[in-house]
Scaffold this motif. Structure first.
Motif, mmCIF file in Angstrom:
data_model
loop_
_atom_site.group_PDB
_atom_site.id
_atom_site.type_symbol
_atom_site.label_atom_id
_atom_site.label_comp_id
_atom_site.label_asym_id
_atom_site.label_seq_id
_atom_site.Cartn_x
_atom_site.Cartn_y
_atom_site.Cartn_z
ATOM 1 N N PRO A 242 0.804 -1.232 0.000
ATOM 2 C CA PRO A 242 0.000 0.000 0.000
ATOM 3 C C PRO A 242 0.832 1.275 0.000
ATOM 4 O O PRO A 242 0.321 2.343 -0.358
ATOM 5 N N SER A 243 2.115 1.174 0.400
ATOM 6 C CA SER A 243 2.955 2.365 0.511
ATOM 7 C C SER A 243 3.696 2.711 -0.771
ATOM 8 O O SER A 243 4.362 3.748 -0.836
ATOM 9 N N TRP A 244 3.581 1.856 -1.796
ATOM 10 C CA TRP A 244 4.352 2.102 -3.020
ATOM 11 C C TRP A 244 3.543 2.967 -3.991
ATOM 12 O O TRP A 244 2.585 2.515 -4.592
ATOM 13 N N HIS A 245 3.938 4.214 -4.146
ATOM 14 C CA HIS A 245 3.341 5.177 -5.081
ATOM 15 C C HIS A 245 1.813 5.094 -5.136
ATOM 16 O O HIS A 245 1.223 4.852 -6.206
ATOM 17 N N PRO A 246 1.157 5.335 -4.009
ATOM 18 C CA PRO A 246 -0.316 5.283 -4.006
ATOM 19 C C PRO A 246 -0.946 6.330 -4.910
ATOM 20 O O PRO A 246 -2.106 6.192 -5.298
ATOM 21 N N GLU A 247 -0.179 7.368 -5.268
ATOM 22 C CA GLU A 247 -0.737 8.423 -6.131
ATOM 23 C C GLU A 247 -1.046 7.924 -7.534
ATOM 24 O O GLU A 247 -1.775 8.581 -8.291
ATOM 25 N N LEU A 248 -0.527 6.752 -7.895
ATOM 26 C CA LEU A 248 -0.745 6.228 -9.246
ATOM 27 C C LEU A 248 -2.069 5.481 -9.396
ATOM 28 O O LEU A 248 -2.413 5.035 -10.491
ATOM 29 N N GLY A 249 -2.796 5.337 -8.303
ATOM 30 C CA GLY A 249 -4.069 4.638 -8.419
ATOM 31 C C GLY A 249 -4.681 4.441 -7.052
ATOM 32 O O GLY A 249 -3.984 4.436 -6.034
ATOM 33 N N ALA A 250 -5.985 4.281 -7.044
ATOM 34 C CA ALA A 250 -6.689 4.093 -5.776
ATOM 35 C C ALA A 250 -6.137 2.865 -5.062
ATOM 36 O O ALA A 250 -6.050 1.784 -5.634
ATOM 37 N N GLN A 251 -5.762 3.036 -3.809
ATOM 38 C CA GLN A 251 -5.258 1.940 -2.991
ATOM 39 C C GLN A 251 -6.007 1.965 -1.669
ATOM 40 O O GLN A 251 -5.778 2.823 -0.825
ATOM 41 N N GLN A 252 -6.935 1.056 -1.535
ATOM 42 C CA GLN A 252 -7.684 0.989 -0.298
ATOM 43 C C GLN A 252 -6.757 0.570 0.835
ATOM 44 O O GLN A 252 -5.732 -0.069 0.621
ATOM 45 N N SER A 253 -7.124 0.964 2.043
ATOM 46 C CA SER A 253 -6.355 0.533 3.199
ATOM 47 C C SER A 253 -6.366 -0.989 3.237
ATOM 48 O O SER A 253 -7.413 -1.628 3.152
ATOM 49 N N SER A 254 -5.188 -1.570 3.306
ATOM 50 C CA SER A 254 -5.107 -3.023 3.265
ATOM 51 C C SER A 254 -4.043 -3.501 4.238
ATOM 52 O O SER A 254 -3.135 -2.753 4.614
ATOM 53 N N PRO A 255 -4.142 -4.747 4.646
ATOM 54 C CA PRO A 255 -3.183 -5.272 5.611
ATOM 55 C C PRO A 255 -1.805 -5.441 5.002
ATOM 56 O O PRO A 255 -1.657 -5.649 3.805
ATOM 57 N N GLU A 256 -0.791 -5.342 5.855
ATOM 58 C CA GLU A 256 0.567 -5.631 5.394
ATOM 59 C C GLU A 256 0.691 -7.137 5.174
ATOM 60 O O GLU A 256 0.058 -7.927 5.841
ATOM 61 N N GLY A 257 1.528 -7.503 4.267
ATOM 62 C CA GLY A 257 1.713 -8.928 3.985
ATOM 63 C C GLY A 257 2.458 -9.146 2.694
ATOM 64 O O GLY A 257 2.858 -10.271 2.383
ATOM 65 N N VAL A 258 2.662 -8.045 1.946
ATOM 66 C CA VAL A 258 3.348 -8.123 0.665
ATOM 67 C C VAL A 258 4.410 -7.038 0.590
ATOM 68 O O VAL A 258 4.101 -5.853 0.775
ATOM 69 N N TYR A 259 5.654 -7.434 0.341
ATOM 70 C CA TYR A 259 6.698 -6.468 0.065
ATOM 71 C C TYR A 259 6.805 -6.263 -1.440
ATOM 72 O O TYR A 259 6.725 -7.227 -2.209
ATOM 73 N N VAL A 260 6.993 -5.024 -1.845
ATOM 74 C CA VAL A 260 7.072 -4.712 -3.278
ATOM 75 C C VAL A 260 8.204 -3.732 -3.519
ATOM 76 O O VAL A 260 8.661 -3.019 -2.617
ATOM 77 N N GLY A 261 8.621 -3.677 -4.766
ATOM 78 C CA GLY A 261 9.628 -2.704 -5.163
ATOM 79 C C GLY A 261 9.764 -2.678 -6.676
ATOM 80 O O GLY A 261 9.285 -3.572 -7.381
ATOM 81 N N LEU A 262 10.440 -1.654 -7.157
ATOM 82 C CA LEU A 262 10.700 -1.522 -8.584
ATOM 83 C C LEU A 262 12.139 -1.062 -8.758
ATOM 84 O O LEU A 262 12.581 -0.119 -8.108
ATOM 85 N N GLY A 263 12.878 -1.779 -9.612
ATOM 86 C CA GLY A 263 14.268 -1.456 -9.854
ATOM 87 C C GLY A 263 14.532 -1.117 -11.288
ATOM 88 O O GLY A 263 13.870 -1.629 -12.205
ATOM 89 N N ARG A 264 15.497 -0.236 -11.496
ATOM 90 C CA ARG A 264 15.898 0.186 -12.850
ATOM 91 C C ARG A 264 17.239 -0.453 -13.206
ATOM 92 O O ARG A 264 18.146 -0.520 -12.374
ATOM 93 N N VAL A 265 17.357 -0.943 -14.419
ATOM 94 C CA VAL A 265 18.604 -1.535 -14.873
ATOM 95 C C VAL A 265 19.682 -0.465 -14.911
ATOM 96 O O VAL A 265 19.478 0.609 -15.478
ATOM 97 N N ARG A 266 20.809 -0.758 -14.309
ATOM 98 C CA ARG A 266 21.906 0.227 -14.243
ATOM 99 C C ARG A 266 22.542 0.430 -15.596
ATOM 100 O O ARG A 266 22.607 -0.493 -16.398
#
Length: 266
Positions: A242-266
Motif C-alpha cells: 500500500p505504501s508504493w506510489h499510491p498516487e498512481l491509483g486508488a489503494q484501499q487501506s489493506s493489511p501488510e503482507g506483501v513487500y514490493v519494489g521496482l528497480g531500474r537496470v543500471r
C-alpha cells in the motif's frame, strides 16, 4: 483437448490444487476448481484478510505498469502471470498506449489456456507456456522474441511469484539472468509475500499449500531486498504494497503482507 469451455486442459489433474487457481479464487475469479477452493478456505480461515492481501498485490502490479509507462516503457514481460482476471497487464498498458506489447509467461496449463482465449485477436500480446525458473528457455522462446524487442527497454514483472521458488532453485541467480538480458532503461517490478507481520497465520498458509503443485516460501524484508541486486531501486524502495506510489491509483487501506519494489537496470 480441453474441458469446460477450453480453460481446463485434459492434462490437468483436477484433484491437485495450483497457486494460480487459488489466487484466482482469492481475487474473485471463476477459473478455479474444488481442490483450489478447499485450499483457499484454509487460507482464509487462518488469514481472514487474505482477499485484501491478494487485491493489494494486484493493485501494486497496476501501479507498477503505469509507472513504467510514464518512464517510456511500452513493452512488458510478465513472468508467472497466472490466470487472467480484471486489470491484466495488457489491458492496463494498452489502455494507456494502444501500441504497448505484452508477453505473459506461465507454466500452469489452465493459466495458459485461458490466456490464449483472452488474447485471441490481439497481435500485440501473447502467452508462452514456460517455467520462469528457466530464464534461458523463456528468453529464447519464439513467442517472446516475436513480440518483444530486446533492443528497447522492457518492463519485467515478477509479481507474487518468488514465494513459490525455494532457495534450492537459487532465486537471486534467476533474477540476475533476466536482468542481464534487459537493455538499458528497463525496469523490474517484484512483489513477495512475507510472514514478517503475521508469522503464525502465514505458517498455516504454508501448511495449506504444502501438498499443492506450488508450495510456498515466505521471505523477510531482509531476504527480499537482495532480489533487487544489480538494480537501482526506485523510491521508496522495498516497502509494503500500500505504501508504493499510491498516487498512481486508488489503494484501499489493506493489511501488510506483501513487500514490493521496482528497480531500474543500471
Amino acid at each position: 483437448m480441453a474441458r469446460s469451455g477450453g480453460w481446463i486442459p485434459d492434462s490437468v489433474d483436477v484433484n491437485v490444487p495450483a497457486a494460480a487457481r487459488v489466487y484466482d479464487y482469492l481475487l474473485g475469479g471463476g477459473h478455479n476448481l474444488d481442490a483450489d477452493r478447499a485450499v483457499a478456505a484454509k487460507v482464509l480461515q487462518a488469514l481472514p484478510d487474505g482477499r485484501q492481501v491478494a487485491a493489494s498485490n494486484r493493485a501494486f502490479m497496476r501501479r507498477a505498469v503505469l509507472y513504467m509507462l510514464e518512464q517510456g516503457i511500452t513493452q512488458f514481460l510478465d513472468l508467472g502471470s497466472g490466470i487472467p482476471t480484471v486489470g491484466n497487464v495488457h489491458e492496463v498498458a494498452q489502455q494507456a498506449n494502444p501500441e504497448a506489447r505484452v508477453v505473459y509467461v506461465d507454466y500452469d496449463e489452465v493459466a495458459v489456456a485461458h490466456s490464449q482465449l483472452l488474447l485471441q485477436g490481439n497481435p500485440l500480446a501473447t502467452v508462452v507456456e514456460a517455467d520462469l525458473c528457466r530464464p534461458e528457455k523463456v528468453l529464447n522462446d519464439p513467442g517472446v522474441l516475436g513480440v518483444l524487442d530486446f533492443d528497447r527497454p522492457i518492463g519485467l514483472l515478477m509479481v507474487a511469484v518468488f514465494h513459490f521458488v525455494g532457495e534450492d532453485r537459487k532465486p537471486r541467480e534467476i533474477v540476475a539472468k533476466y536482468r542481464q538480458a534487459l537493455p538499458p532503461g528497463s525496469m523490474m517490478a517484484l512483489s513477495h509475500l512475507t510472514a514478517d507481520h503475521k508469522p503464525a497465520e502465514m505458517a498455516v498458509v504454508v501448511e495449506a499449500m504444502k501438498n499443492s503443485r506450488d508450495p510456498m516460501y515466505f521471505r523477510s524484508h531482509a531476504e527480499v531486498v537482495p532480489l533487487f541486486e544489480g538494480f537501482d531501486l526506485v523510491e521508496p524502495g522495498v516497502v509494503g504494497a500500500p505504501s508504493w506510489h499510491p498516487e498512481l491509483g486508488a489503494q484501499q487501506s489493506s493489511p501488510e503482507g506483501v513487500y514490493v519494489g521496482l528497480g531500474r537496470v543500471r
